[in-house]
Design a protein around this motif. Structure first.
Motif, PDB file in Angstrom:
ATOM      1  N   ASP A  72       0.615  -1.173  -0.046  1.00  0.00           N
ATOM      2  CA  ASP A  72       0.043   0.018   0.224  1.00  0.00           C
ATOM      3  C   ASP A  72       0.945   1.216  -0.034  1.00  0.00           C
ATOM      4  O   ASP A  72       0.422   2.250  -0.818  1.00  0.00           O
ATOM      5  CB  ASP A  72      -0.778   0.026   1.232  1.00  0.00           C
ATOM      6  N   ALA A  73       2.070   1.132   0.669  1.00  0.00           N
ATOM      7  CA  ALA A  73       2.856   2.313   0.835  1.00  0.00           C
ATOM      8  C   ALA A  73       3.512   2.658  -0.407  1.00  0.00           C
ATOM      9  O   ALA A  73       3.493   3.613  -0.988  1.00  0.00           O
ATOM     10  CB  ALA A  73       3.923   2.230   1.961  1.00  0.00           C
ATOM     11  N   LEU A 157      -4.737   6.328   4.014  1.00  0.00           N
ATOM     12  CA  LEU A 157      -4.638   4.824   4.219  1.00  0.00           C
ATOM     13  C   LEU A 157      -5.937   4.165   4.944  1.00  0.00           C
ATOM     14  O   LEU A 157      -6.206   3.255   4.694  1.00  0.00           O
ATOM     15  CB  LEU A 157      -3.270   4.528   5.125  1.00  0.00           C
ATOM     16  N   PHE A 161      -7.706   2.375   2.103  1.00  0.00           N
ATOM     17  CA  PHE A 161      -7.372   0.842   1.936  1.00  0.00           C
ATOM     18  C   PHE A 161      -8.017   0.220   3.316  1.00  0.00           C
ATOM     19  O   PHE A 161      -7.833  -1.041   3.626  1.00  0.00           O
ATOM     20  CB  PHE A 161      -5.824   0.944   2.321  1.00  0.00           C
ATOM     21  N   THR A 163      -7.295   0.474   6.415  1.00  0.00           N
ATOM     22  CA  THR A 163      -6.234   0.253   7.295  1.00  0.00           C
ATOM     23  C   THR A 163      -6.375   0.538   8.849  1.00  0.00           C
ATOM     24  O   THR A 163      -6.888   1.674   9.054  1.00  0.00           O
ATOM     25  CB  THR A 163      -4.754   0.766   6.791  1.00  0.00           C
ATOM     26  N   ALA A 168      -1.723   1.862  10.026  1.00  0.00           N
ATOM     27  CA  ALA A 168      -1.839   3.204   9.078  1.00  0.00           C
ATOM     28  C   ALA A 168      -0.586   3.925   9.550  1.00  0.00           C
ATOM     29  O   ALA A 168       0.047   4.437   8.627  1.00  0.00           O
ATOM     30  CB  ALA A 168      -3.123   3.940   9.235  1.00  0.00           C
ATOM     31  N   THR A 171       2.548   2.652   8.073  1.00  0.00           N
ATOM     32  CA  THR A 171       2.867   2.765   6.790  1.00  0.00           C
ATOM     33  C   THR A 171       2.973   3.914   6.487  1.00  0.00           C
ATOM     34  O   THR A 171       3.763   4.133   5.393  1.00  0.00           O
ATOM     35  CB  THR A 171       1.431   2.112   6.201  1.00  0.00           C
TER      36      THR A 171
END
Length: 246
Positions: A72-73, A157, A161, A163, A168, A171
């Motif tokens: 994701d990052a 995030l 996502f 998260t 989060a 990340t």
């Protein structure tokens, strides 16, 4: 005296990072400009190095606890790569007033986000176009102002996502880390202009104090800390505008 001042400044930045959990990097640029006489381009370049050191230090324990979503990052980093490298490459050609005025705007926006944090559990995930725009914004402020963009990355995030907040945060630190490194590598023409001993001492002190403050953060009132930091950002933005235009 410069080294002592750098250690004090780094300790202050580290305390903000440790207690508030974000935003200490935003203090680096005005401190370097108005405290150590750096010009805006030198300050943003040096601040990127400070941000990278602080973020790298913070992300290591998160990674050990498996609280970093690397895929994701990297998605957010990749979307923002165009603006990050693009603005980093032309930073030395932009007027000082543009850099400082833009920084003041970012400080105000960040302060507002501290005063009114989003109610993440009540909002829907962001659509892909919004994610792309936010990623480009993160890349832009990193490339232009030497700021990691964590105050934007965190809600992206969580909202897009889905998260968990703890993951989060880890990340977002990784995003800040790789964004800062990217921006730094995009500014080779400015490396020789920076007095590196000052940001190195600032970064070292920030890392040490951030770790100590983070371990004591549970004893403080997070709302009071966020509000205090928000008003500090507003004061810095006002001071920056006055110094730039008056």
């Amino acid at each position: 005296m410069e080294i002592l001042g750098a250690l004090i400044a780094g300790s202050f930045i580290g305390a903000v990072l440790g207690f508030v959990g974000a935003g200490g990097a935003m203090l680096s640029v005005p401190i370097l400009i108005y405290g150590f006489g750096f010009d805006p381009n030198e300050a943003t370049t040096a601040a990127i190095a400070v941000v990278f050191l602080a973020a790298a230090s913070g992300v290591i324990p998160k990674a050990r606890k498996k609280q970093v979503l690397y895929r994701d990052a990297l998605v957010i980093w990749a979307f923002g790569l165009i603006t990050n490298l693009g603005f980093s490459s032309i930073a030395d050609k932009l007027p000082d007033a543009f850099i400082t005025s833009g920084l003041a705007v970012v400080l105000v926006v960040a302060g507002a986000s501290m005063l009114r944090p989003p109610k993440l559990e009540e909002q829907k995930r962001m659509p892909i176009p919004v994610l792309i725009v936010m990623s480009l914004v993160i890349g832009s402020i990193t490339g232009l102002f030497g700021i990691g963009g964590g105050f934007i990355a965190l809600p992206v995030l969580v909202l897009f996502f889905g998260t968990p907040q703890v993951v989060a945060a880890g990340t977002a630190l990784f995003i800040i880390c790789i964004n800062s490194l990217t921006a730094f590598l995009g500014r080779p023409d400015l490396w020789d202009d920076v007095q590196w001993h000052i940001p190195i001492f600032i970064g070292a002190a920030a890392i040490v104090v951030a770790q100590i403050a983070s371990s004591q953060a549970h004893r403080t009132n997070p709302k009071v800390l966020r509000a205090s930091f928000a008003y500090l950002l507003f004061a810095l933005a006002t001071f920056t505008v006055i110094q730039t235009w008056i």
